[in-house]
Design a protein around this motif. Sequence first.
Motif, PDB file in Angstrom:
ATOM      1  N   ASP A 184       1.002  -1.150  -0.071  1.00 43.43           N
ATOM      2  CA  ASP A 184      -0.625   0.298  -0.162  1.00 43.43           C
ATOM      3  C   ASP A 184       1.058   1.198   0.273  1.00 43.43           C
ATOM      4  O   ASP A 184       1.430   1.289   1.285  1.00 43.43           O
ATOM      5  N   PRO A 185       0.848   1.968  -0.941  1.00 42.02           N
ATOM      6  CA  PRO A 185       1.989   3.269  -0.921  1.00 42.02           C
ATOM      7  C   PRO A 185       1.427   3.924   0.232  1.00 42.02           C
ATOM      8  O   PRO A 185       2.736   4.684  -0.463  1.00 42.02           O
ATOM      9  N   GLN A 186       0.121   4.209   0.374  1.00 42.40           N
ATOM     10  CA  GLN A 186      -0.154   5.004   1.327  1.00 42.40           C
ATOM     11  C   GLN A 186       0.370   5.051   3.053  1.00 42.40           C
ATOM     12  O   GLN A 186       1.116   5.422   3.766  1.00 42.40           O
ATOM     13  N   PHE A 187       0.270   4.127   2.844  1.00 41.46           N
ATOM     14  CA  PHE A 187       0.867   2.921   4.275  1.00 41.46           C
ATOM     15  C   PHE A 187       2.334   3.229   4.536  1.00 41.46           C
ATOM     16  O   PHE A 187       2.639   3.963   5.181  1.00 41.46           O
ATOM     17  N   VAL A 188       3.414   2.799   3.091  1.00 42.27           N
ATOM     18  CA  VAL A 188       4.687   2.978   3.121  1.00 42.27           C
ATOM     19  C   VAL A 188       4.881   4.643   3.256  1.00 42.27           C
ATOM     20  O   VAL A 188       6.323   4.675   4.055  1.00 42.27           O
ATOM     21  N   ILE A 227       0.443  12.579   6.052  1.00 42.72           N
ATOM     22  CA  ILE A 227       0.186  12.040   6.804  1.00 42.72           C
ATOM     23  C   ILE A 227       0.472  11.208   7.585  1.00 42.72           C
ATOM     24  O   ILE A 227       1.455   9.984   7.116  1.00 42.72           O
ATOM     25  N   GLN A 228       0.436  10.792   9.097  1.00 37.69           N
ATOM     26  CA  GLN A 228       1.189  10.598  10.190  1.00 37.69           C
ATOM     27  C   GLN A 228       1.093   8.482  10.179  1.00 37.69           C
ATOM     28  O   GLN A 228      -0.309   8.816  10.207  1.00 37.69           O
ATOM     29  N   ILE A 229       2.141   8.059  11.123  1.00 38.85           N
ATOM     30  CA  ILE A 229       1.504   6.863  10.873  1.00 38.85           C
ATOM     31  C   ILE A 229       0.553   6.367  11.656  1.00 38.85           C
ATOM     32  O   ILE A 229      -0.927   5.354  11.444  1.00 38.85           O
ATOM     33  N   MET A 230       0.023   6.924  12.583  1.00 41.59           N
ATOM     34  CA  MET A 230      -0.931   7.351  13.751  1.00 41.59           C
ATOM     35  C   MET A 230      -2.168   7.558  13.430  1.00 41.59           C
ATOM     36  O   MET A 230      -3.718   7.020  13.224  1.00 41.59           O
ATOM     37  N   GLN A 231      -2.300   8.179  12.222  1.00 42.03           N
ATOM     38  CA  GLN A 231      -3.366   9.374  12.113  1.00 42.03           C
ATOM     39  C   GLN A 231      -3.605   8.264  10.868  1.00 42.03           C
ATOM     40  O   GLN A 231      -5.049   8.234  10.473  1.00 42.03           O
ATOM     41  N   PHE A 232      -2.345   7.688  10.266  1.00 40.00           N
ATOM     42  CA  PHE A 232      -3.284   6.770   8.851  1.00 40.00           C
ATOM     43  C   PHE A 232      -3.915   5.052   9.395  1.00 40.00           C
ATOM     44  O   PHE A 232      -5.052   4.826   9.347  1.00 40.00           O
ATOM     45  N   LEU A 233      -3.601   4.572  10.912  1.00 34.52           N
ATOM     46  CA  LEU A 233      -4.402   3.666  10.879  1.00 34.52           C
ATOM     47  C   LEU A 233      -4.826   3.987  11.966  1.00 34.52           C
ATOM     48  O   LEU A 233      -6.764   3.280  11.818  1.00 34.52           O
ATOM     49  N   GLY A 234      -5.285   5.678  12.645  1.00 34.52           N
ATOM     50  CA  GLY A 234      -6.804   5.440  13.518  1.00 34.52           C
ATOM     51  C   GLY A 234      -7.677   6.278  12.143  1.00 34.52           C
ATOM     52  O   GLY A 234      -8.856   5.805  12.186  1.00 34.52           O
ATOM     53  N   ASN A 235      -7.265   5.799  11.050  1.00 39.20           N
ATOM     54  CA  ASN A 235      -8.454   6.633   9.637  1.00 39.20           C
ATOM     55  C   ASN A 235      -8.696   5.245   9.515  1.00 39.20           C
ATOM     56  O   ASN A 235      -9.307   5.111   8.059  1.00 39.20           O
ATOM     57  N   PHE A 236      -8.100   4.165   9.442  1.00 37.71           N
ATOM     58  CA  PHE A 236      -7.828   3.372   8.532  1.00 37.71           C
ATOM     59  C   PHE A 236      -9.428   2.428   8.672  1.00 37.71           C
ATOM     60  O   PHE A 236      -9.546   1.679   7.606  1.00 37.71           O
ATOM     61  N   ARG A 237     -10.338   2.373   9.504  1.00 33.41           N
ATOM     62  CA  ARG A 237     -11.974   1.585   9.550  1.00 33.41           C
ATOM     63  C   ARG A 237     -12.638   2.948   8.527  1.00 33.41           C
ATOM     64  O   ARG A 237     -13.504   2.220   7.437  1.00 33.41           O
ATOM     65  N   ALA A 257      -2.420  -6.124  10.649  1.00 33.92           N
ATOM     66  CA  ALA A 257      -1.063  -6.262   9.922  1.00 33.92           C
ATOM     67  C   ALA A 257      -0.082  -5.253   9.821  1.00 33.92           C
ATOM     68  O   ALA A 257       1.323  -5.230  10.345  1.00 33.92           O
ATOM     69  N   GLY A 258      -0.984  -3.573   9.760  1.00 33.34           N
ATOM     70  CA  GLY A 258      -0.686  -2.299   9.866  1.00 33.34           C
ATOM     71  C   GLY A 258       0.193  -2.278  11.450  1.00 33.34           C
ATOM     72  O   GLY A 258       0.970  -1.644  11.223  1.00 33.34           O
ATOM     73  N   SER A 259      -0.828  -2.595  12.327  1.00 32.04           N
ATOM     74  CA  SER A 259      -0.105  -2.364  13.434  1.00 32.04           C
ATOM     75  C   SER A 259       1.043  -3.037  13.919  1.00 32.04           C
ATOM     76  O   SER A 259       1.472  -2.109  14.818  1.00 32.04           O
ATOM     77  N   THR A 260       0.565  -3.892  13.487  1.00 29.12           N
ATOM     78  CA  THR A 260       2.343  -4.964  14.029  1.00 29.12           C
ATOM     79  C   THR A 260       3.770  -4.127  13.533  1.00 29.12           C
ATOM     80  O   THR A 260       4.458  -3.912  14.097  1.00 29.12           O
ATOM     81  N   LEU A 261       3.398  -3.669  11.477  1.00 31.07           N
ATOM     82  CA  LEU A 261       4.385  -2.941  11.242  1.00 31.07           C
ATOM     83  C   LEU A 261       4.690  -1.884  11.493  1.00 31.07           C
ATOM     84  O   LEU A 261       6.196  -1.305  12.160  1.00 31.07           O
ATOM     85  N   ALA A 262       4.091  -0.872  11.708  1.00 28.14           N
ATOM     86  CA  ALA A 262       3.654   0.496  13.021  1.00 28.14           C
ATOM     87  C   ALA A 262       4.359   0.586  14.567  1.00 28.14           C
ATOM     88  O   ALA A 262       5.572   1.012  14.561  1.00 28.14           O
ATOM     89  N   ALA A 263       4.352  -1.119  15.242  1.00 29.94           N
ATOM     90  CA  ALA A 263       5.217  -1.150  16.400  1.00 29.94           C
ATOM     91  C   ALA A 263       6.616  -1.612  16.362  1.00 29.94           C
ATOM     92  O   ALA A 263       7.440  -1.543  17.102  1.00 29.94           O
ATOM     93  N   LEU A 264       6.888  -1.820  14.623  1.00 27.67           N
ATOM     94  CA  LEU A 264       8.679  -2.649  14.746  1.00 27.67           C
ATOM     95  C   LEU A 264       9.020  -1.828  14.961  1.00 27.67           C
ATOM     96  O   LEU A 264      10.480  -2.436  16.233  1.00 27.67           O
ATOM     97  N   PRO A 265       9.584  -0.686  14.412  1.00 26.68           N
ATOM     98  CA  PRO A 265      10.282   0.070  14.747  1.00 26.68           C
ATOM     99  C   PRO A 265      11.162   0.614  16.070  1.00 26.68           C
ATOM    100  O   PRO A 265      11.671   0.492  16.606  1.00 26.68           O
ATOM    101  N   THR A 266      10.007   0.876  16.596  1.00 29.22           N
ATOM    102  CA  THR A 266      10.365   0.772  18.221  1.00 29.22           C
ATOM    103  C   THR A 266      10.280   0.059  19.281  1.00 29.22           C
ATOM    104  O   THR A 266      11.224  -0.144  20.091  1.00 29.22           O
ATOM    105  N   ILE A 267       9.983  -0.634  19.232  1.00 28.41           N
ATOM    106  CA  ILE A 267      10.351  -1.989  19.434  1.00 28.41           C
ATOM    107  C   ILE A 267      11.794  -2.463  19.040  1.00 28.41           C
ATOM    108  O   ILE A 267      12.078  -3.092  20.144  1.00 28.41           O
TER     109      ILE A 267
END
Length: 287
Positions: free
Chosen positions: A77-81, A235-245, A257-267
């Motif tokens: 998904d280009p928007q997610f990337v 658009i920021q990643i949390m903003q993207f996930l918040g608008n996902f639904r 899946a998107g939430s997992t990949l978004a959490a991965l860099p911080t972990i």
Amino acid sequence: MAFATTTSPKSTTGLRRGERNGRIKIAGVVLITVSLMFPLAWMVIAGFKGKTEVLRSPFQFFPDMWDPKNYRAIVQDPQFVRAMLVTFVGAVIFTVLSIAINSMAAYALARLDFAWKRFWWVFCIMPMFIPGMAILLTSFVVVAKLGMLDTMAVLIIPGVASAVQMFFLRQFYLNMPMAMEEAALIDGCSRWQIFVKIFVPQSAAVFVVVGIGSYMAYWNAYVWPILTITNPDLIQIMQFLGNFRSDRGNEWGLLMAGSTLAALPTIVLVLFFQRYIVNGVRISGIK
């Protein structure tokens, strides 16, 4: 001659009590670890589930069939990337500026003598006691009047100066020995040279703690980007996930899946720097 050794009832009771306490501590650690890791593990596994499996009733932890299609779809998904890349770049800039500004302010408040120093110290740490939501509307009005909406500056500049991090760094600088600073002054070093050549190299562990705190604050920000960013390219990643639904409907597996990949860099960041984090907290000198 053979000497018989006997164990007193008190020592035996003490050993049994120690073993029992050890088992209780281990059980407590295991229970806490499982309770903390369960939501994360469920999020990762839910990314392999189909659209109707995530919220299935009764609850099912593992999917019927492990299918990575959600992870493949979200990565393509280009928007997610774009949201991941833009947020990462912003977080790096925010972290660097936060370390630089808060460390210089902390050094000045800890080591320099100037007029009204006590007043300025109280003024700088006062935001620690004001809830962020209480000044959210006024902050929005300020950045709107300055023409900063829909820019990276509105995400970075307002939060760079942090009272908590300033306090944290100041406590560390207060505990550094005066002898080094006095020797450098005798050798003709300026205050700037002392800060750069003596204080900065010895602040690596504390800078890691401050840097990770800044990075996570920026990466996890949701309310402020929602208010200030409408440009799809920013658009920021949390903003993207918040608008996902609202944008994608009930694609819960894709969201997980998107939430997992978004959490991965911080972990990964926290795991990589965990030794420095512990060391930084230990030597910070907060009383």
